[in-house]
Design an enzyme around this catalytic site. Structure first.
Site, short mmCIF file in Angstrom:
data_model
loop_
_atom_site.label_atom_id
_atom_site.label_comp_id
_atom_site.label_asym_id
_atom_site.label_seq_id
_atom_site.Cartn_x
_atom_site.Cartn_y
_atom_site.Cartn_z
N HIS A 12 0.83 -1.20 0.00
CA HIS A 12 0.00 0.00 0.00
C HIS A 12 0.87 1.26 0.00
CE1 HIS A 12 -3.16 2.54 2.36
NE2 HIS A 12 -3.49 2.54 1.08
N HIS A 54 -0.79 11.33 -1.56
CA HIS A 54 -2.16 10.95 -1.23
C HIS A 54 -3.04 12.15 -0.93
CE1 HIS A 54 -5.47 9.75 1.49
NE2 HIS A 54 -5.50 8.65 0.76
#
Length: 246
Positions: A12, A54
């Site tokens: 991830h 992100h």
């Protein structure tokens, strides 16, 4: 049914919990563990370039301030994106997509690019990221897969680079999930593992779609999901979570 195109376990945000997120250091950490693939976030900078980050803002993962879509590439390259995680990562930078692609290919890592449009930029982000990915991975044995929560971004990506496979991101399975996947030509549904049941997995797989589950950090839960028929798990702990045949 199209086969799942990437490794069955993806780290991830490049390296999971083992390195600062969305950095080249994360790619190195994933590769060192023998993890076959990575997932990371791609947003457009103020210069219109695809970069790995992100959040729309810089404060959480860098020493900068402000909004990514208002910050130039030159300024982004000056920021430290590693010290917040640990002193050993001081000086780590926000990677551009082109250098990330080169590193993934060199390390043999398959890649899931999550398209992260800032507000109002869904179409342009999907188009720019897809075009860049198509070009950058042209020589790769395994092309990347593009995923997003944004149907508009995925639709733009499909038009720009129809040769790249796509996955629709959701939390719980929404009403009309199959129609939404069909509308963007998605081969996969990416769902929050917390809400997946055996019946839901069977329903998705029975529809002809592949299924990726995020974010799975418990090896026991990962084995259960693989046993149910999930094709891929995305994990913060690539040191613990392994593919079924590992």
């Amino acid at each position: 049914m199209a086969r799942w195109p990437l490794a069955p376990v993806l780290a991830h945000r490049c390296g999971g919990a083992l390195a600062p997120e969305n950095t080249l250091a994360g790619l190195a950490a994933a590769a060192a563990l023998g993890c076959g693939g990575v997932e990371f976030d791609v947003m457009l900078s103020g210069s219109g370039s695809p970069v790995l980050i992100h959040d729309e803002t810089l404060e959480r993962t860098t020493d900068g301030r402000g909004c990514v879509p208002e910050t130039s590439d030159d300024r982004l390259r000056q920021l430290d994106a590693g010290r917040w995680f640990g002193e050993q990562f001081a000086g780590e930078r926000i990677p551009m997509l082109d250098e990330t692609a080169r590193r993934c290919i060199a390390l043999g890592l398959s890649a899931n690019l999550e398209i992260k449009p800032s507000p109002g930029t869904d179409e342009v982000t999907g188009r720019v990221v897809a075009n860049a990915a198509w070009s950058l991975w042209a020589s790769a044995d395994v092309p990347p897969l593009l995923s997003s929560f944004s149907v508009e971004a995925l639709s733009a990506a499909a038009k720009a680079a129809p040769g790249l496979q796509r996955g629709l991101l959701v939390e719980q399975l929404p009403a009309g999930w199959l129609e939404r996947c069909s509308s963007v030509g998605a081969v996969a549904l990416h769902a929050d593992a917390r809400y997946l049941s055996h019946d839901a997995v069977l329903e998705v797989r029975g529809s002809g779609l592949r299924l990726a589950a995020y974010t799975v950090n418990d090896p026991v839960r990962a084995r259960e999901l693989f046993g149910w028929g999930v094709d891929c798990v995305i994990t913060d702990r690539p040191d613990l979570v392994r593919a079924p045949d590992s």
